[in-house]
Design a protein around this motif. Structure first.
Motif, PDB file in Angstrom:
ATOM      1  N   ASP A 206       0.832  -1.203   0.000  1.00 62.38           N
ATOM      2  CA  ASP A 206       0.000   0.000   0.000  1.00 62.38           C
ATOM      3  C   ASP A 206       0.866   1.252   0.000  1.00 62.38           C
ATOM      4  O   ASP A 206       0.564   2.229  -0.709  1.00 62.38           O
ATOM      5  N   ALA A 207       1.929   1.223   0.804  1.00 64.65           N
ATOM      6  CA  ALA A 207       2.840   2.373   0.843  1.00 64.65           C
ATOM      7  C   ALA A 207       3.509   2.574  -0.508  1.00 64.65           C
ATOM      8  O   ALA A 207       3.673   3.710  -0.970  1.00 64.65           O
ATOM      9  N   ALA A 208       3.896   1.479  -1.172  1.00 62.94           N
ATOM     10  CA  ALA A 208       4.522   1.592  -2.492  1.00 62.94           C
ATOM     11  C   ALA A 208       3.576   2.246  -3.488  1.00 62.94           C
ATOM     12  O   ALA A 208       3.993   3.068  -4.328  1.00 62.94           O
ATOM     13  N   ARG A 209       2.297   1.913  -3.418  1.00 63.73           N
ATOM     14  CA  ARG A 209       1.312   2.573  -4.288  1.00 63.73           C
ATOM     15  C   ARG A 209       1.293   4.080  -4.027  1.00 63.73           C
ATOM     16  O   ARG A 209       1.273   4.892  -4.961  1.00 63.73           O
ATOM     17  N   ARG A 210       1.286   4.446  -2.733  1.00 66.37           N
ATOM     18  CA  ARG A 210       1.231   5.879  -2.393  1.00 66.37           C
ATOM     19  C   ARG A 210       2.464   6.624  -2.893  1.00 66.37           C
ATOM     20  O   ARG A 210       2.385   7.802  -3.257  1.00 66.37           O
ATOM     21  N   PHE A 211       3.603   5.947  -2.909  1.00 68.11           N
ATOM     22  CA  PHE A 211       4.847   6.604  -3.301  1.00 68.11           C
ATOM     23  C   PHE A 211       5.103   6.543  -4.805  1.00 68.11           C
ATOM     24  O   PHE A 211       6.144   7.010  -5.259  1.00 68.11           O
ATOM     25  N   GLY A 212       4.171   5.963  -5.562  1.00 68.48           N
ATOM     26  CA  GLY A 212       4.295   6.085  -7.007  1.00 68.48           C
ATOM     27  C   GLY A 212       4.525   4.808  -7.775  1.00 68.48           C
ATOM     28  O   GLY A 212       4.740   4.863  -9.000  1.00 68.48           O
ATOM     29  N   ALA A 213       4.512   3.628  -7.135  1.00 69.10           N
ATOM     30  CA  ALA A 213       4.615   2.387  -7.889  1.00 69.10           C
ATOM     31  C   ALA A 213       3.377   2.241  -8.776  1.00 69.10           C
ATOM     32  O   ALA A 213       2.250   2.473  -8.336  1.00 69.10           O
ATOM     33  N   ASP A 214       3.593   1.852 -10.010  1.00 72.40           N
ATOM     34  CA  ASP A 214       2.481   1.701 -10.952  1.00 72.40           C
ATOM     35  C   ASP A 214       1.732   0.391 -10.744  1.00 72.40           C
ATOM     36  O   ASP A 214       0.558   0.279 -11.115  1.00 72.40           O
ATOM     37  N   ALA A 215       2.399  -0.598 -10.188  1.00 68.67           N
ATOM     38  CA  ALA A 215       1.766  -1.879  -9.868  1.00 68.67           C
ATOM     39  C   ALA A 215       2.471  -2.463  -8.666  1.00 68.67           C
ATOM     40  O   ALA A 215       3.660  -2.199  -8.421  1.00 68.67           O
ATOM     41  N   VAL A 216       1.738  -3.228  -7.876  1.00 64.35           N
ATOM     42  CA  VAL A 216       2.320  -3.911  -6.727  1.00 64.35           C
ATOM     43  C   VAL A 216       1.856  -5.356  -6.758  1.00 64.35           C
ATOM     44  O   VAL A 216       0.791  -5.671  -7.283  1.00 64.35           O
TER      45      VAL A 216
END
Length: 356
Positions: A206-216
């Motif tokens: 979830d944090a990776a999504r917030r920081f700009g990852a396009d997919a997790v």
């Protein structure tokens, strides 16, 4: 003063330790105002870094105030607010002259909380202060600034730059802890086509999504197949390993395309298998490295200009004396949701300068 002392694998304590004093003319004594805990500290406590001697104060990241300097220090003076870098640089040896401060042969490199007492204490002695502390712009608060002692330059230099991230690349970051998230943020500076984050914990994805990852993608949900699907079977241009276990490194080598780059950032305590029987024909570049922190001044300027969002990386704050509780919260990140924990001295604290 008190400090967080390593007493051997699985043994540590917040306890009384001697006040540091100037030993060499290039030293500075810094009053620690904000400090954080690194995944490397957890590796030390597990016994993965055997060169750390029992009795060592841990920690290699801090923000604080200069309270005393040796006679040869020229760039800072008492009263200056500074960032204490995780890397100490003599500035004279071959590696330092090349900007490879992490490989310093003149008594520097990674020494704080490793070969000498570190920053998780009331005060810290910083050798070679002219190159090893950075005056801080007023626009960067202490909680944000301490992230530039290690995780941001590490992610940027050892992950993004060593990985050669370029516009249009597919980048996969394996491990969405603090360094992995900093890799997501700094990889975005090079406008890759997509960034994919892989982790075990949903909170970190979830944090990776917030920081700009396009997919997790969770480790158990087929990250290798996802990468293949997104790249028409080619694989990622860059795979950044930000965990430090054999499984994550080997996953990176399976997900990278022919001609791609694997940038290992994680601290490994166990052997990983390098499958040359598969890789020899694929023109894959694998890099390893200890951060040099040569990028720290640039990253600090970007932070001051608002180009690198950092504040939401800090999920927990504690008073300095709650070090043991902070370690427990950070070590149980899957349960606590901890990303980065920061410990600080109360603003009204007016402890005396240590006796030297």
């Amino acid at each position: 003063m008190k400090g967080f002392v390593f007493h051997g694998p699985g043994q540590s304590a917040w306890e009384e330790v001697p006040d540091p004093g100037v030993k060499d003319p290039t030293d500075a004594i810094v009053r620690v105002d904000a400090v954080t805990i690194c995944g490397t500290d957890l590796h030390i406590l597990k016994g993965d870094v055997p060169e750390v001697c029992p009795g060592t104060v841990l920690g290699h990241e801090a923000v604080g105030e200069i309270v005393e300097t040796g006679s040869d220090v020229r760039t800072v003076r008492p009263g200056d607010r500074v960032l204490v870098s995780c890397i100490t640089a003599c500035g004279r040896c071959r590696f330092c002259r090349e900007g490879a401060y992490g490989q310093c042969q003149g008594g520097g490199g990674w020494i704080l909380g490793h070969r000498i007492d570190g920053t998780q204490a009331g005060y810290v002695r910083v050798p070679y202060a002219d190159l090893s502390v950075h005056p801080l712009p007023g626009a960067v608060g202490s909680e944000d600034a301490v992230l530039f002692a290690d995780i941001f330059p590490t992610a940027y230099e050892v992950g993004v730059l060593n990985g050669g991230v370029r516009p249009g690349d597919t980048v996969v970051v394996v491990g969405a802890g603090p360094v992995g998230l900093a890799a997501v943020l700094t990889a975005r500076l090079y406008t890759p086509e997509r960034i994919i984050a892989v982790d075990l914990a949903e909170s970190r994805l979830d944090a990776a999504r917030r920081f700009g990852a396009d997919a997790v993608v969770a480790v158990g949900d087929g990250p290798e197949q996802l990468i293949a699907d997104l790249t028409e079977g080619l694989g990622a241009d860059v795979a950044i390993e930000a965990v430090g276990v054999p499984e994550s490194f080997e996953m990176c080598t399976r997900m990278v395309r022919p001609g791609g780059r694997v940038a290992n950032v994680g601290v490994h305590g166990r052997a990983a298998t390098l499958h040359l029987e598969d890789l020899w024909i694929k023109n894959v570049t694998i890099t390893t490295g200890l951060v040099d922190t040569s990028s720290t001044p640039t990253l600090l300027r970007m932070a001051a200009a608002g180009r690198l969002p950092t504040s939401s990386l800090v999920t927990h704050t504690f008073p300095l004396e709650h070090m043991e509780e902070a370690y427990d919260v950070f070590a149980r990140a899957a349960d606590t949701g901890a990303l980065k924990v920061v410990l600080g001295r109360p603003r009204h604290d007016t402890l005396a300068v240590p006796t030297v």
